[in-house]
Design an enzyme around this catalytic site. Structure first.
Site, PDB file in Angstrom:
ATOM      1  N   TYR A   1      -4.406  -7.503   2.954  1.00 18.09           N
ATOM      2  CA  TYR A   1      -3.953  -7.979   4.374  1.00 18.09           C
ATOM      3  C   TYR A   1      -5.024  -8.392   5.255  1.00 18.09           C
ATOM      4  O   TYR A   1      -4.959  -9.248   5.910  1.00 18.09           O
ATOM      5  CB  TYR A   1      -3.431  -6.622   5.109  1.00 18.09           C
ATOM      6  CG  TYR A   1      -2.450  -7.073   6.144  1.00 18.09           C
ATOM      7  CD1 TYR A   1      -1.389  -7.792   6.312  1.00 18.09           C
ATOM      8  CD2 TYR A   1      -3.020  -6.731   7.561  1.00 18.09           C
ATOM      9  CE1 TYR A   1      -1.006  -8.031   7.599  1.00 18.09           C
ATOM     10  CE2 TYR A   1      -2.640  -6.980   8.720  1.00 18.09           C
ATOM     11  CZ  TYR A   1      -1.356  -7.883   8.682  1.00 18.09           C
ATOM     12  OH  TYR A   1      -0.585  -8.126  10.024  1.00 18.09           O
TER      13      TYR A   1
ATOM     14  N   ARG B   1      -0.837 -10.780  -4.576  1.00 18.46           N
ATOM     15  CA  ARG B   1      -0.243  -9.608  -3.853  1.00 18.46           C
ATOM     16  C   ARG B   1      -1.272  -9.004  -2.507  1.00 18.46           C
ATOM     17  O   ARG B   1      -0.553  -8.740  -1.705  1.00 18.46           O
ATOM     18  CB  ARG B   1      -0.352  -8.319  -4.433  1.00 18.46           C
ATOM     19  CG  ARG B   1       0.943  -8.238  -5.478  1.00 18.46           C
ATOM     20  CD  ARG B   1       1.066  -6.813  -6.260  1.00 18.46           C
ATOM     21  NE  ARG B   1       2.307  -6.572  -6.781  1.00 18.46           N
ATOM     22  CZ  ARG B   1       3.171  -5.807  -6.362  1.00 18.46           C
ATOM     23  NH1 ARG B   1       3.401  -5.649  -5.100  1.00 18.46           N
ATOM     24  NH2 ARG B   1       4.488  -5.886  -7.110  1.00 18.46           N
TER      25      ARG B   1
ATOM     26  N   THR C   1      -0.803  -0.505  -8.618  1.00 19.41           N
ATOM     27  CA  THR C   1       0.565  -1.082  -7.986  1.00 19.41           C
ATOM     28  C   THR C   1       1.838  -0.372  -8.655  1.00 19.41           C
ATOM     29  O   THR C   1       2.742  -0.343  -7.986  1.00 19.41           O
ATOM     30  CB  THR C   1       0.353  -2.511  -8.150  1.00 19.41           C
ATOM     31  OG1 THR C   1      -1.049  -2.960  -7.608  1.00 19.41           O
ATOM     32  CG2 THR C   1       1.453  -3.126  -7.418  1.00 19.41           C
ATOM     33  N   THR C   2       1.732  -0.775  -9.993  1.00 18.66           N
ATOM     34  CA  THR C   2       2.849  -0.206 -10.618  1.00 18.66           C
ATOM     35  C   THR C   2       3.171   1.234 -10.320  1.00 18.66           C
ATOM     36  O   THR C   2       4.528   1.715 -10.701  1.00 18.66           O
ATOM     37  CB  THR C   2       2.706  -0.577 -12.270  1.00 18.66           C
ATOM     38  OG1 THR C   2       2.263  -1.739 -12.480  1.00 18.66           O
ATOM     39  CG2 THR C   2       4.142  -0.395 -12.923  1.00 18.66           C
TER      40      THR C   2
ATOM     41  N   ILE D   1      -4.770  -4.371 -18.624  1.00 15.23           N
ATOM     42  CA  ILE D   1      -4.041  -3.482 -17.889  1.00 15.23           C
ATOM     43  C   ILE D   1      -2.527  -3.843 -17.531  1.00 15.23           C
ATOM     44  O   ILE D   1      -2.353  -4.833 -16.711  1.00 15.23           O
ATOM     45  CB  ILE D   1      -4.795  -2.924 -16.548  1.00 15.23           C
ATOM     46  CG1 ILE D   1      -6.329  -2.369 -16.946  1.00 15.23           C
ATOM     47  CG2 ILE D   1      -3.977  -2.145 -15.819  1.00 15.23           C
ATOM     48  CD1 ILE D   1      -7.081  -2.465 -15.951  1.00 15.23           C
TER      49      ILE D   1
ATOM     50  N   TYR E   1     -10.527  -5.215  -8.985  1.00 19.28           N
ATOM     51  CA  TYR E   1      -9.058  -5.608  -9.512  1.00 19.28           C
ATOM     52  C   TYR E   1      -8.886  -6.830  -8.462  1.00 19.28           C
ATOM     53  O   TYR E   1      -8.826  -6.680  -7.411  1.00 19.28           O
ATOM     54  CB  TYR E   1      -8.187  -4.516  -9.282  1.00 19.28           C
ATOM     55  CG  TYR E   1      -6.732  -4.783  -9.450  1.00 19.28           C
ATOM     56  CD1 TYR E   1      -6.159  -6.189 -10.059  1.00 19.28           C
ATOM     57  CD2 TYR E   1      -5.850  -3.807  -9.072  1.00 19.28           C
ATOM     58  CE1 TYR E   1      -5.044  -6.221 -10.333  1.00 19.28           C
ATOM     59  CE2 TYR E   1      -4.429  -4.268  -9.147  1.00 19.28           C
ATOM     60  CZ  TYR E   1      -3.962  -5.361  -9.802  1.00 19.28           C
ATOM     61  OH  TYR E   1      -2.647  -5.850 -10.038  1.00 19.28           O
TER      62      TYR E   1
ATOM     63  N   LYS F   1     -10.497  -6.277 -13.641  1.00 20.61           N
ATOM     64  CA  LYS F   1      -8.823  -6.529 -13.952  1.00 20.61           C
ATOM     65  C   LYS F   1      -8.589  -8.020 -13.231  1.00 20.61           C
ATOM     66  O   LYS F   1      -8.533  -8.103 -11.983  1.00 20.61           O
ATOM     67  CB  LYS F   1      -7.955  -5.374 -13.724  1.00 20.61           C
ATOM     68  CG  LYS F   1      -6.563  -5.671 -13.783  1.00 20.61           C
ATOM     69  CD  LYS F   1      -5.744  -4.655 -13.407  1.00 20.61           C
ATOM     70  CE  LYS F   1      -4.012  -5.017 -13.510  1.00 20.61           C
ATOM     71  NZ  LYS F   1      -3.161  -3.904 -12.910  1.00 20.61           N
TER      72      LYS F   1
END
Length: 291
Positions: free
Chosen positions: A107, A138, A44-45, A203, A133, A161
């Protein structure tokens, strides 16, 4: 097994909105020089949501090449399409990544059985080690510990994660951690507690800005040295908070640019950090002794 401070690496962009390869390579060396324990590319980052397929695979390839086996490279390969997740995961395996990190499908809100079948299919199709993850803030999709426990039985699923920063959730997950299946924090603010309760690392977004301190904090927390881990973490509390004053990776890219490591560019629909937050982020960087 992976452990310690694993940076969720930003992806540098140039003024033409392209991936800045030279800055990306420089970041990899910066993290190795500052004791980061593993590098997570295109999470994401790393603005995975706005990279096209070729860019996604190319960033992984560059990071793997630049790291040159000096630290493990974990590639973000998740998608809300199982077929696409398989494609990304196969690409990461082909270019030599050490493991893959797969976010829950976003989504489309799969059921718990759908999550199990999604991850099972990817793991059975591509043999590379895989890390689950879970970041429901999000994705609007929360993978429950009961589902994680089922997935932990699959040979090449080696960890999770977990970004739900609640102690109750952490305790549930750590109960079935093993030498083969590790729990990693995906929430910098609660990472210290996860590791003190048996987790194996973080992470981390903060590690982009304060890699050495995050490495040292993780090492102390993993071995149960609460006093020393908390002393280091105290310097990082401002970053844990201020790097999320706007959507990640807006603040962290501004901070890493301020350190002189990357250009100030970020891809739409994200925009540069609002000026009203500059001072707060800068103060957190000073508290962490990186500025």
């Amino acid at each position: 097994m992976f452990q310690g401070s694993m940076v969720a690496l930003v992806t540098p962009m140039d003024k033409n909105d392209s991936v800045d390869e030279s800055s990306l390579r420089r970041l990899v060396d910066f993290h190795i020089d500052n004791q980061t324990d593993a590098i997570v590319a295109v999470g994401t980052t790393g603005e995975s949501a706005t990279l096209n397929h070729d860019e996604h695979c190319e960033v992984i390839r560059i990071v793997v090449e630049q790291a040159d086996k000096r630290v493990p490279v974990i590639a973000g390969t998740g998608s809300n399409s199982t077929a696409e997740a398989i494609d990304y995961t196969r690409c990461a395996a082909d270019v030599g990544a050490d493991a893959c990190l797969l976010v829950t499908p976003y989504y489309n809100k799969p059921t718990q059985e759908g999550l199990y079948q999604h991850y099972k299919k990817v793991a059975e199709t591509v043999s590379i080690p895989q890390i689950l993850y879970n970041v429901p803030g999000r994705t609007a999709c929360d993978m429950l510990p009961s589902t994680v426990k089922r997935l932990a039985e699959i040979d090449n699923i080696v960890g999770i994660k977990e970004a739900v920063g609640e102690l109750t959730r952490i305790r549930e997950l750590v109960e079935f951690a093993s030498d083969k299946f590790a729990i990693f924090s995906g929430d910098d603010g609660s990472a210290i507690e996860l590791m003190l309760h048996g987790g194996k690392g973080a992470i981390s977004v903060t590690a982009n800005v304060a890699p050495k301190a995050m490495h040292e904090m993780c090492q102390r927390a993993i071995v149960g040295d609460r006093a020393e881990a908390e002393a280091i973490n105290q310097r990082l509390l401002g970053l844990h908070k201020q790097l999320f004053v706007e959507s990640n990776p807006i603040p962290v890219k501004w901070a890493v640019h301020t350190m002189g490591l990357i250009p100030p560019c970020i891809r739409l629909p994200l925009t540069p950090l609002s000026e009203k937050y500059h001072e707060a982020v800068k103060k957190a960087m000073q508290q962490a002794q990186v500025l």
